[in-house]
Design a protein around this motif. Structure first.
Motif, PDB file in Angstrom:
ATOM      1  N   ARG A 154       0.845  -1.204   0.000  1.00 52.22           N
ATOM      2  CA  ARG A 154       0.000   0.000   0.000  1.00 52.22           C
ATOM      3  C   ARG A 154       0.875   1.247   0.000  1.00 52.22           C
ATOM      4  O   ARG A 154       0.646   2.185  -0.768  1.00 52.22           O
ATOM      5  CB  ARG A 154      -0.919   0.012   1.229  1.00 52.22           C
ATOM      6  N   GLU A 155       1.889   1.251   0.867  1.00 50.15           N
ATOM      7  CA  GLU A 155       2.779   2.430   0.934  1.00 50.15           C
ATOM      8  C   GLU A 155       3.508   2.632  -0.388  1.00 50.15           C
ATOM      9  O   GLU A 155       3.838   3.749  -0.763  1.00 50.15           O
ATOM     10  CB  GLU A 155       3.785   2.267   2.075  1.00 50.15           C
ATOM     11  N   GLY A 156       3.767   1.518  -1.111  1.00 49.39           N
ATOM     12  CA  GLY A 156       4.454   1.607  -2.401  1.00 49.39           C
ATOM     13  C   GLY A 156       3.541   2.035  -3.538  1.00 49.39           C
ATOM     14  O   GLY A 156       4.005   2.217  -4.667  1.00 49.39           O
ATOM     15  N   GLY A 157       2.230   2.145  -3.245  1.00 47.85           N
ATOM     16  CA  GLY A 157       1.313   2.673  -4.257  1.00 47.85           C
ATOM     17  C   GLY A 157       0.382   1.640  -4.865  1.00 47.85           C
ATOM     18  O   GLY A 157      -0.385   1.951  -5.789  1.00 47.85           O
ATOM     19  N   ASP A 158       0.401   0.391  -4.363  1.00 47.52           N
ATOM     20  CA  ASP A 158      -0.531  -0.595  -4.884  1.00 47.52           C
ATOM     21  C   ASP A 158      -1.347  -1.154  -3.718  1.00 47.52           C
ATOM     22  O   ASP A 158      -1.501  -0.492  -2.703  1.00 47.52           O
ATOM     23  CB  ASP A 158       0.239  -1.695  -5.636  1.00 47.52           C
ATOM     24  N   GLY A 159      -1.824  -2.355  -3.831  1.00 50.78           N
ATOM     25  CA  GLY A 159      -2.622  -2.926  -2.758  1.00 50.78           C
ATOM     26  C   GLY A 159      -2.263  -4.371  -2.544  1.00 50.78           C
ATOM     27  O   GLY A 159      -1.298  -4.874  -3.118  1.00 50.78           O
ATOM     28  N   PRO A 160      -3.041  -5.063  -1.688  1.00 52.94           N
ATOM     29  CA  PRO A 160      -2.769  -6.467  -1.393  1.00 52.94           C
ATOM     30  C   PRO A 160      -2.837  -7.330  -2.651  1.00 52.94           C
ATOM     31  O   PRO A 160      -3.519  -6.978  -3.610  1.00 52.94           O
ATOM     32  CB  PRO A 160      -3.907  -6.860  -0.442  1.00 52.94           C
ATOM     33  N   VAL A 161      -2.125  -8.461  -2.617  1.00 51.45           N
ATOM     34  CA  VAL A 161      -2.230  -9.449  -3.694  1.00 51.45           C
ATOM     35  C   VAL A 161      -3.250 -10.499  -3.256  1.00 51.45           C
ATOM     36  O   VAL A 161      -3.083 -11.118  -2.209  1.00 51.45           O
ATOM     37  CB  VAL A 161      -0.883 -10.169  -3.931  1.00 51.45           C
ATOM     38  N   VAL A 162      -4.297 -10.657  -4.040  1.00 45.79           N
ATOM     39  CA  VAL A 162      -5.311 -11.673  -3.746  1.00 45.79           C
ATOM     40  C   VAL A 162      -5.126 -12.802  -4.753  1.00 45.79           C
ATOM     41  O   VAL A 162      -5.160 -12.569  -5.962  1.00 45.79           O
ATOM     42  CB  VAL A 162      -6.734 -11.073  -3.861  1.00 45.79           C
ATOM     43  N   THR A 163      -4.869 -14.018  -4.249  1.00 46.15           N
ATOM     44  CA  THR A 163      -4.542 -15.132  -5.144  1.00 46.15           C
ATOM     45  C   THR A 163      -5.605 -16.232  -5.073  1.00 46.15           C
ATOM     46  O   THR A 163      -6.504 -16.195  -4.237  1.00 46.15           O
ATOM     47  CB  THR A 163      -3.173 -15.743  -4.790  1.00 46.15           C
ATOM     48  N   ALA A 210       4.681   0.636 -11.231  1.00 47.80           N
ATOM     49  CA  ALA A 210       5.749   1.617 -10.995  1.00 47.80           C
ATOM     50  C   ALA A 210       5.739   1.923  -9.493  1.00 47.80           C
ATOM     51  O   ALA A 210       4.995   2.784  -9.032  1.00 47.80           O
ATOM     52  CB  ALA A 210       5.488   2.873 -11.815  1.00 47.80           C
ATOM     53  N   TRP A 211       6.518   1.184  -8.707  1.00 49.26           N
ATOM     54  CA  TRP A 211       6.504   1.354  -7.248  1.00 49.26           C
ATOM     55  C   TRP A 211       7.011   2.738  -6.870  1.00 49.26           C
ATOM     56  O   TRP A 211       7.962   3.236  -7.467  1.00 49.26           O
ATOM     57  CB  TRP A 211       7.372   0.282  -6.592  1.00 49.26           C
TER      58      TRP A 211
END
Ligand SMILES: C[S@@+](CC[C@H](N)C(=O)[O-])C[C@H]1O[C@@H](n2cnc3c(N)ncnc32)[C@H](O)[C@@H]1O
Length: 232
Positions: A154-163, A210-211
């Motif tokens: 999240r801090e890197g600009g994305d969200g959790p990975v749901v697999t 793009a983190w």
């Protein structure tokens, strides 16, 4: 990630996997998913063991130490990983987990460590594991949960990975193929010595992102989320 070409590219060489593995420390209470899995192997006392998706062979080598009398075969879709596993003195061969080249009832323990979220057909893979396991055999499956390093992501600009096979949905998937499913949930810690190490971890997944992780000084710890499933 389940696309075969993407998975092959990610695991053609070991660099990305080693970058990710290098940061992991046990949970605050001392529990560690790999040690919990090894305890399951010791307690089951299996004679014939198969590992699918063995990676660089680190867990297979630990099994070989823990069960020196057992017949152990480690498999992976990556020729490079099979080569690295064989170099540890473990019998290893290339095999796709969705189509296991083994007879029915051939093993009394099958291990799948952090790999079921990658297979292109999860139910087919679980049916294959069931088929090659003897009656009464055990399936050891370790995976991550949706909150695995989710704060860092999240801090890197994305969200959790749901697999497709996670702490959240793995039990239901296993119950479609096995009568009994036990689980142990763990929150291991990812310890990064500095900001560059955290960015390297994010970039190692080779996702098309793009983190943009805000700078920080010194070390930082983020929580993982993992589950050790034992199905029979
Ligand atoms: C996240 S790595 C985990 C490796 C190892 N089990 C470990 O815990 O270090 C996922 C592994 O699954 C393997 N893999 C992915 N899809 C596979 C498939 N369909 N059949 C066999 N192996 C597969 C990859 O090549 C890779 O080695």
């Amino acid at each position: 990630m389940t696309d075969r070409d993407e998975v092959r590219a990610q695991y053609a060489t070991e660099g990305n996997l080693l970058t990710r593995q290098s940061v992991w420390q046990p949970a605050e209470d001392g529990r560690d998913p790999t040690e919990i899995a090894l305890a399951v192997v010791r307690a089951s006392a299996p004679a014939d063991i198969l590992e699918i998706g063995c990676g660089t062979g680190a867990f297979a080598a630990r099994i070989a130490q823990a069960r020196p009398g057992a017949a152990l075969l480690a498999t992976d879709q990556s020729p490079r990983f099979v080569e690295l596993t064989a170099a540890r003195g473990v019998e290893a061969r290339v095999a796709d987990a969705t189509e296991l080249p083994f007879e029915d009832d051939a093993f009394d323990l099958v291990a799948a460590m952090w790999m079921l979220y990658h297979v292109p057909d999860l139910d087919r893979t679980l049916a294959e594991v069931r088929r090659v396991l003897r009656p009464g055999g055990r399936f050891l499956a370790v995976t991550n949960g949706d909150e695995h390093v989710a704060d860092l992501r999240r801090e890197g600009g994305d969200g959790p990975v749901v697999t497709q096979f996670s702490s959240q949905n793995g039990e239901d998937a296993l119950r479609r193929h096995f009568d009994v499913v036990r689980r142990e949930d763990v929150r291991p810690r990812a310890v990064f010595p500095d900001h560059a190490a955290a960015v390297a971890y994010l970039e190692s997944s080779r996702e098309d992102i793009a983190w943009d992780l805000p700078a920080f000084e010194g070390p930082r710890t983020y929580l993982g989320e993992g589950t050790v499933f034992v199905a029979s």
